[in-house]
Design a protein around this motif. Structure first.
Motif, PDB file in Angstrom:
ATOM      1  N   LEU A  82       0.803  -1.219   0.000  1.00 46.25           N
ATOM      2  CA  LEU A  82       0.000   0.000   0.000  1.00 46.25           C
ATOM      3  C   LEU A  82       0.840   1.275   0.000  1.00 46.25           C
ATOM      4  CD1 LEU A  82      -2.827  -1.143   2.420  1.00 46.25           C
ATOM      5  CD2 LEU A  82      -2.758  -1.262  -0.064  1.00 46.25           C
ATOM      6  N   ASN A  83       2.169   1.159   0.027  1.00 46.59           N
ATOM      7  CA  ASN A  83       3.032   2.347  -0.017  1.00 46.59           C
ATOM      8  C   ASN A  83       2.881   3.133  -1.316  1.00 46.59           C
ATOM      9  OD1 ASN A  83       4.011   1.792   2.505  1.00 46.59           O
ATOM     10  ND2 ASN A  83       5.834   0.728   1.764  1.00 46.59           N
ATOM     11  N   HIS A  84       2.305   2.510  -2.342  1.00 47.31           N
ATOM     12  CA  HIS A  84       2.113   3.170  -3.632  1.00 47.31           C
ATOM     13  C   HIS A  84       0.881   4.082  -3.635  1.00 47.31           C
ATOM     14  CE1 HIS A  84       5.193   0.908  -5.847  1.00 47.31           C
ATOM     15  NE2 HIS A  84       4.911  -0.048  -4.988  1.00 47.31           N
ATOM     16  N   PHE A  85       0.152   4.091  -2.528  1.00 43.77           N
ATOM     17  CA  PHE A  85      -1.109   4.819  -2.481  1.00 43.77           C
ATOM     18  C   PHE A  85      -1.064   5.939  -1.457  1.00 43.77           C
ATOM     19  CE2 PHE A  85      -2.116   0.612  -4.042  1.00 43.77           C
ATOM     20  CZ  PHE A  85      -2.963   0.883  -5.095  1.00 43.77           C
ATOM     21  N   SER A  86      -1.825   6.997  -1.736  1.00 46.31           N
ATOM     22  CA  SER A  86      -1.976   8.094  -0.787  1.00 46.31           C
ATOM     23  C   SER A  86      -2.848   7.617   0.377  1.00 46.31           C
ATOM     24  CB  SER A  86      -2.662   9.281  -1.478  1.00 46.31           C
ATOM     25  OG  SER A  86      -4.013   8.950  -1.782  1.00 46.31           O
ATOM     26  N   PHE A  87      -2.901   8.405   1.428  1.00 46.53           N
ATOM     27  CA  PHE A  87      -3.718   8.067   2.593  1.00 46.53           C
ATOM     28  C   PHE A  87      -5.176   7.859   2.177  1.00 46.53           C
ATOM     29  CE2 PHE A  87      -6.632   9.480   5.944  1.00 46.53           C
ATOM     30  CZ  PHE A  87      -6.345   8.536   6.915  1.00 46.53           C
ATOM     31  N   PHE A  88      -5.694   8.763   1.373  1.00 42.07           N
ATOM     32  CA  PHE A  88      -7.089   8.693   0.921  1.00 42.07           C
ATOM     33  C   PHE A  88      -7.327   7.402   0.139  1.00 42.07           C
ATOM     34  CE2 PHE A  88     -10.519   9.890  -2.069  1.00 42.07           C
ATOM     35  CZ  PHE A  88     -11.499  10.201  -1.149  1.00 42.07           C
ATOM     36  N   ASP A  89      -6.380   7.059  -0.763  1.00 43.60           N
ATOM     37  CA  ASP A  89      -6.527   5.842  -1.549  1.00 43.60           C
ATOM     38  C   ASP A  89      -6.374   4.589  -0.700  1.00 43.60           C
ATOM     39  OD1 ASP A  89      -7.157   7.008  -3.977  1.00 43.60           O
ATOM     40  OD2 ASP A  89      -5.068   7.223  -4.580  1.00 43.60           O
ATOM     41  N   LYS A  90      -5.547   4.647   0.351  1.00 45.49           N
ATOM     42  CA  LYS A  90      -5.418   3.488   1.245  1.00 45.49           C
ATOM     43  C   LYS A  90      -6.766   3.155   1.875  1.00 45.49           C
ATOM     44  CE  LYS A  90      -0.566   3.971   2.408  1.00 45.49           C
ATOM     45  NZ  LYS A  90       0.415   4.311   3.425  1.00 45.49           N
ATOM     46  N   LEU A  91      -7.527   4.170   2.246  1.00 47.32           N
ATOM     47  CA  LEU A  91      -8.857   3.923   2.799  1.00 47.32           C
ATOM     48  C   LEU A  91      -9.735   3.224   1.766  1.00 47.32           C
ATOM     49  CD1 LEU A  91      -9.496   7.292   4.657  1.00 47.32           C
ATOM     50  CD2 LEU A  91      -8.859   5.108   5.663  1.00 47.32           C
ATOM     51  N   SER A  92      -9.646   3.657   0.511  1.00 44.48           N
ATOM     52  CA  SER A  92     -10.409   3.032  -0.561  1.00 44.48           C
ATOM     53  C   SER A  92      -9.979   1.574  -0.751  1.00 44.48           C
ATOM     54  CB  SER A  92     -10.211   3.809  -1.864  1.00 44.48           C
ATOM     55  OG  SER A  92     -10.824   3.144  -2.934  1.00 44.48           O
ATOM     56  N   ILE A  93      -8.676   1.335  -0.729  1.00 48.77           N
ATOM     57  CA  ILE A  93      -8.155  -0.026  -0.919  1.00 48.77           C
ATOM     58  C   ILE A  93      -8.602  -0.929   0.226  1.00 48.77           C
ATOM     59  CG2 ILE A  93      -6.039  -1.424  -1.039  1.00 48.77           C
ATOM     60  CD1 ILE A  93      -6.659   0.180  -3.616  1.00 48.77           C
ATOM     61  N   TYR A  94      -8.499  -0.431   1.475  1.00 50.40           N
ATOM     62  CA  TYR A  94      -8.956  -1.231   2.614  1.00 50.40           C
ATOM     63  C   TYR A  94     -10.440  -1.560   2.488  1.00 50.40           C
ATOM     64  CZ  TYR A  94      -4.609  -0.748   5.283  1.00 50.40           C
ATOM     65  OH  TYR A  94      -3.318  -0.824   5.702  1.00 50.40           O
ATOM     66  N   THR A  95     -11.238  -0.619   2.001  1.00 50.76           N
ATOM     67  CA  THR A  95     -12.661  -0.867   1.804  1.00 50.76           C
ATOM     68  C   THR A  95     -12.861  -1.950   0.749  1.00 50.76           C
ATOM     69  OG1 THR A  95     -13.184   1.431   2.376  1.00 50.76           O
ATOM     70  CG2 THR A  95     -14.868   0.198   1.173  1.00 50.76           C
ATOM     71  N   GLN A  96     -12.123  -1.866  -0.367  1.00 49.74           N
ATOM     72  CA  GLN A  96     -12.243  -2.868  -1.420  1.00 49.74           C
ATOM     73  C   GLN A  96     -11.794  -4.249  -0.933  1.00 49.74           C
ATOM     74  OE1 GLN A  96     -10.845  -1.402  -5.394  1.00 49.74           O
ATOM     75  NE2 GLN A  96     -10.556   0.502  -4.252  1.00 49.74           N
ATOM     76  N   ILE A  97     -10.728  -4.292  -0.133  1.00 48.29           N
ATOM     77  CA  ILE A  97     -10.264  -5.565   0.438  1.00 48.29           C
ATOM     78  C   ILE A  97     -11.348  -6.139   1.352  1.00 48.29           C
ATOM     79  CG2 ILE A  97      -8.611  -6.603   2.056  1.00 48.29           C
ATOM     80  CD1 ILE A  97      -6.509  -4.633   0.844  1.00 48.29           C
ATOM     81  N   GLY A  98     -11.958  -5.274   2.153  1.00 51.71           N
ATOM     82  CA  GLY A  98     -13.045  -5.721   3.024  1.00 51.71           C
ATOM     83  C   GLY A  98     -14.196  -6.311   2.232  1.00 51.71           C
TER      84      GLY A  98
END
Length: 195
Positions: free
Chosen positions: A71-87
């Motif tokens: 997730l280091n490739h993503f901004s803080f805002f995008d990390k939240l999106s990625i965590y949501t998609q993983i969920g």
């Protein structure tokens, strides 16, 4: 309301906080939501841009085996999106829903520009079928793939996708991809397993 000279927010204060958090989450979810069609569109772009031509894809989408350094490739805002998609991926896997690859949704162009759609399989087989017009052509199957649905940044320019390839042996990698000058490029490949 004041009780004994102190502000008492009680249950209604907790409800307001919970409601605020819920509304923030829902707003965020809808802003960062990527439709199933958008995910297939991105898979197709990735396959075409990377010149990948899978003839067979396993019917169930894989849940990405990730670690936090990806997730280091993503901004803080995008990390939240990625965590949501993983969920959502994990919830779908747990409920056995929403994880089927839909036949005909994944397409790629061969070197001559002809559009192909990989066969979606549920069992391993030594042959693959290709339908051209009224004819069904059976080929020897060399490989089949298991893919994840991509995890996508909110601006649709960074994606994470896991692709497992089963041929004589096999391997699985997580790909971090960025859309650079209109084309998807692999910026990092993380080998997950090999046999």
């Amino acid at each position: 309301m004041y009780l004994n000279g102190k502000l008492n927010t009680g249950v209604s204060g907790r409800k307001k906080i919970l409601l605020s958090i819920s509304l923030t989450f829902l707003t965020y979810f809808f802003i960062c939501y990527h439709s199933e069609n958008k995910k297939y569109e991105i898979i197709n772009e990735i396959f075409n841009d990377l010149d990948m031509h899978p003839s067979r894809i396993w019917h169930s989408a894989k849940v990405i085996d990730y670690d936090n350094k990806i997730l280091n490739h993503f901004s803080f805002f995008d990390k939240l999106s990625i965590y949501t998609q993983i969920g959502v991926q994990h919830t779908n896997a747990f409920l056995n829903s929403g994880d089927e690859i839909i036949p005909g949704k994944i397409t790629y162009k061969d070197r001559k520009g002809k559009i192909h759609s990989p066969e979606i399989v549920s069992v391993q087989s030594k042959e693959t079928k290709e339908v051209i017009g009224n004819r069904t052509i059976i080929h020897a199957a060399k490989c089949h793939y298991i893919i994840s649905m991509p995890l996508i940044s909110s601006d649709n320019k960074t994606a994470i996708m896991q692709i497992d390839e089963y041929c004589e042996g096999g391997s699985g990698s997580i790909y971090i991809l960025e859309k650079i000058d209109g084309k998807w490029k692999v910026v990092e490949e993380i080998l997950q397993w090999i046999s």
